[in-house]
Design a protein around this motif. Structure first.
Motif, mmCIF file in Angstrom:
data_model
loop_
_atom_site.group_PDB
_atom_site.id
_atom_site.type_symbol
_atom_site.label_atom_id
_atom_site.label_comp_id
_atom_site.label_asym_id
_atom_site.label_seq_id
_atom_site.Cartn_x
_atom_site.Cartn_y
_atom_site.Cartn_z
ATOM 1 N N VAL A 92 47.309 46.159 27.232
ATOM 2 C CA VAL A 92 47.509 46.616 25.858
ATOM 3 C C VAL A 92 46.164 46.965 25.220
ATOM 4 N N LYS A 93 46.147 48.030 24.443
ATOM 5 C CA LYS A 93 44.943 48.396 23.712
ATOM 6 C C LYS A 93 44.781 47.478 22.513
ATOM 7 N N ALA A 94 43.507 47.219 22.161
ATOM 8 C CA ALA A 94 43.218 46.278 21.080
ATOM 9 C C ALA A 94 43.760 46.752 19.739
ATOM 10 N N ASP A 95 43.915 48.077 19.571
ATOM 11 C CA ASP A 95 44.386 48.599 18.290
ATOM 12 C C ASP A 95 45.905 48.775 18.238
ATOM 13 N N ASP A 96 46.604 48.305 19.284
ATOM 14 C CA ASP A 96 48.078 48.356 19.286
ATOM 15 C C ASP A 96 48.584 47.119 18.544
ATOM 16 N N ALA A 97 48.657 47.229 17.231
ATOM 17 C CA ALA A 97 48.947 46.067 16.383
ATOM 18 C C ALA A 97 50.287 45.419 16.714
ATOM 19 N N ARG A 98 51.313 46.231 16.982
ATOM 20 C CA ARG A 98 52.641 45.677 17.248
ATOM 21 C C ARG A 98 52.650 44.802 18.497
ATOM 22 N N GLU A 99 52.076 45.302 19.589
ATOM 23 C CA GLU A 99 52.056 44.537 20.840
ATOM 24 C C GLU A 99 51.141 43.327 20.743
ATOM 25 N N ILE A 100 50.001 43.495 20.071
ATOM 26 C CA ILE A 100 49.082 42.370 19.907
ATOM 27 C C ILE A 100 49.767 41.255 19.112
ATOM 28 N N THR A 101 50.494 41.636 18.058
ATOM 29 C CA THR A 101 51.214 40.637 17.249
ATOM 30 C C THR A 101 52.277 39.928 18.076
ATOM 31 N N ARG A 102 53.030 40.699 18.902
ATOM 32 C CA ARG A 102 54.059 40.093 19.761
ATOM 33 C C ARG A 102 53.446 39.102 20.746
ATOM 34 N N LEU A 103 52.375 39.525 21.406
ATOM 35 C CA LEU A 103 51.745 38.660 22.410
ATOM 36 C C LEU A 103 51.060 37.457 21.761
ATOM 37 N N LYS A 104 50.650 37.624 20.503
ATOM 38 C CA LYS A 104 50.061 36.482 19.789
ATOM 39 C C LYS A 104 51.146 35.447 19.500
ATOM 40 N N LYS A 105 52.358 35.901 19.143
ATOM 41 C CA LYS A 105 53.482 34.987 18.931
ATOM 42 C C LYS A 105 53.870 34.305 20.239
ATOM 43 N N GLU A 106 53.874 35.086 21.326
ATOM 44 C CA GLU A 106 54.171 34.505 22.645
ATOM 45 C C GLU A 106 53.136 33.443 23.000
ATOM 46 N N LEU A 107 51.878 33.713 22.647
ATOM 47 C CA LEU A 107 50.803 32.760 22.926
ATOM 48 C C LEU A 107 51.038 31.452 22.181
ATOM 49 N N ALA A 108 51.497 31.545 20.935
ATOM 50 C CA ALA A 108 51.781 30.336 20.151
ATOM 51 C C ALA A 108 52.899 29.528 20.799
ATOM 52 N N THR A 109 53.896 30.247 21.335
ATOM 53 C CA THR A 109 55.000 29.563 22.029
ATOM 54 C C THR A 109 54.503 28.880 23.296
ATOM 55 N N VAL A 110 53.688 29.593 24.071
ATOM 56 C CA VAL A 110 53.111 29.014 25.301
ATOM 57 C C VAL A 110 52.292 27.775 24.964
ATOM 58 N N ARG A 111 51.521 27.861 23.878
ATOM 59 C CA ARG A 111 50.684 26.725 23.462
ATOM 60 C C ARG A 111 51.558 25.514 23.126
ATOM 61 N N ALA A 112 52.664 25.746 22.392
ATOM 62 C CA ALA A 112 53.552 24.644 22.002
ATOM 63 C C ALA A 112 54.237 24.026 23.222
ATOM 64 N N VAL A 113 54.709 24.887 24.136
ATOM 65 C CA VAL A 113 55.368 24.389 25.358
ATOM 66 C C VAL A 113 54.390 23.594 26.200
ATOM 67 N N LEU A 114 53.179 24.108 26.335
ATOM 68 C CA LEU A 114 52.150 23.418 27.121
ATOM 69 C C LEU A 114 51.845 22.051 26.518
ATOM 70 N N ARG A 115 51.757 22.011 25.176
ATOM 71 C CA ARG A 115 51.480 20.741 24.508
ATOM 72 C C ARG A 115 52.588 19.722 24.806
ATOM 73 N N ASP A 116 53.836 20.196 24.799
ATOM 74 C CA ASP A 116 54.951 19.296 25.102
ATOM 75 C C ASP A 116 54.856 18.746 26.525
ATOM 76 N N TYR A 117 54.513 19.624 27.474
ATOM 77 C CA TYR A 117 54.388 19.167 28.868
ATOM 78 C C TYR A 117 53.213 18.202 29.032
ATOM 79 N N VAL A 118 52.127 18.461 28.326
ATOM 80 C CA VAL A 118 50.980 17.553 28.398
ATOM 81 C C VAL A 118 51.380 16.159 27.925
#
Length: 292
Positions: A92-118
């Motif tokens: 994804v290009k850095a200026d693709d705001a829509r995709e960056i926002t989506r992947l940032k939300k996915e990152l927050a989900t991954v972070r929360a799931v990882l925290r639960d597993y830890v």
């Protein structure tokens, strides 16, 4: 006149040059702002990539710390998802705001799931360590523990029995009324004029009892001990008893008042009549009445 026009022309030219200079400086400033924003977006994207990579690595490390196949499989699936999202982010290009926002939300989900597993794995590891220590101690105290377990089993059985008793329903205010052919209560009850028998009672409130449909059985026994039959039976203490009336209700734990009727199909004799109420295989209330 010519001198005036020349001066005016010079002023106009200077004004135009000033405007051009202002627009050029403004354009340069805007380009610098855009470059700064682009650089910031690139840094933000790079930081997200670093986090995805770190999370994928953490999943790999966690799989070496656990022996539970089911959890290892779950960790593998989450790791593959994290790596897939990382690959998407890299494309994804850095200026693709829509995709960056989506992947940032996915990152927050991954972070929360990882925290639960830890937390889960940490808890399991601490539990395993505790169990190892407990096992060593129990090995030396096995005989004493067996005695304690036997005592606890007896206590549990006693407690279960108390809970079951507490959950039993209770019938109060049991009334038996003789009705004439018009369905009205007789002021001076006469068995020979009775066409219906009305039995009403209240099932008390019990928050311990489970909610749901209940079949309530009412049994009327005449002075000779025989049941005024209602055409059916119900199970009670490993045998089947005849009932006079039955009614299905939805019990919600709150107090409920019921009225049942029995049509007189046989001659009634004077003496003592017993009314008993049954629910869930238990007799929840009983009362006797005398009629001449």
């Amino acid at each position: 006149m010519k001198k005036y026009l020349i001066v005016l022309l010079v002023i106009v030219i200077l004004a135009l040059l000033g405007g051009v200079a202002y627009l050029f400086m403004n354009l340069q400033e805007q380009k610098q702002v855009n470059r700064d924003m682009q650089e910031l977006a690139e840094l933000d994207k790079q930081e997200m990539e670093n986090e995805y990579e770190r999370f994928a690595l953490q999943y790999s490390e966690m799989k070496t710390q656990i022996n539970n196949d089911s959890i290892v499989e779950q960790l593998t699936q989450e790791q593959m998802k994290t790596q897939r999202l990382l690959e998407e982010l890299k494309k994804v290009k850095a200026d693709d705001a829509r995709e960056i926002t989506r992947l940032k939300k996915e990152l927050a989900t991954v972070r929360a799931v990882l925290r639960d597993y830890v937390m889960q794995i940490d808890s399991l590891n601490r539990l395993n360590e505790s169990l190892k220590q407990e096992n060593s101690r129990v090995s030396a105290e096995l005989e004493q523990r067996n005695a304690q377990v036997a005592g606890l089993s007896s206590e549990k059985a006693s407690l279960s029995e108390k809970v079951a008793i507490a959950a039993q329903l209770d019938a109060t205010n049991i009334q038996m009324t003789l009705l004439d052919k018009k369905g009205k209560a007789m002021k001076k009850p006469k068995l020979k004029d009775t066409k219906k028998i009305q039995v009403n009672f209240t099932i008390t409130k019990n928050v311990t009892a489970s909610n749901g449909n209940r079949t309530v059985y009412v049994r009327i026994q005449n002075p000779g001990g025989n049941t005024l039959s209602g055409g059916g039976t119900f199970p009670y203490e490993n045998k089947n008893l005849q009932y006079s009336m039955k009614k299905t209700i939805e019990y919600t734990g709150e107090e409920v008042s019921l009225v049942t009727y029995w049509d007189v199909t046989q001659m009634l004799e004077g003496g003592q009549y017993r009314v008993s109420i049954f629910v869930d295989g238990n007799m929840i209330g009983s009362r006797t009445f005398n009629f001449e």
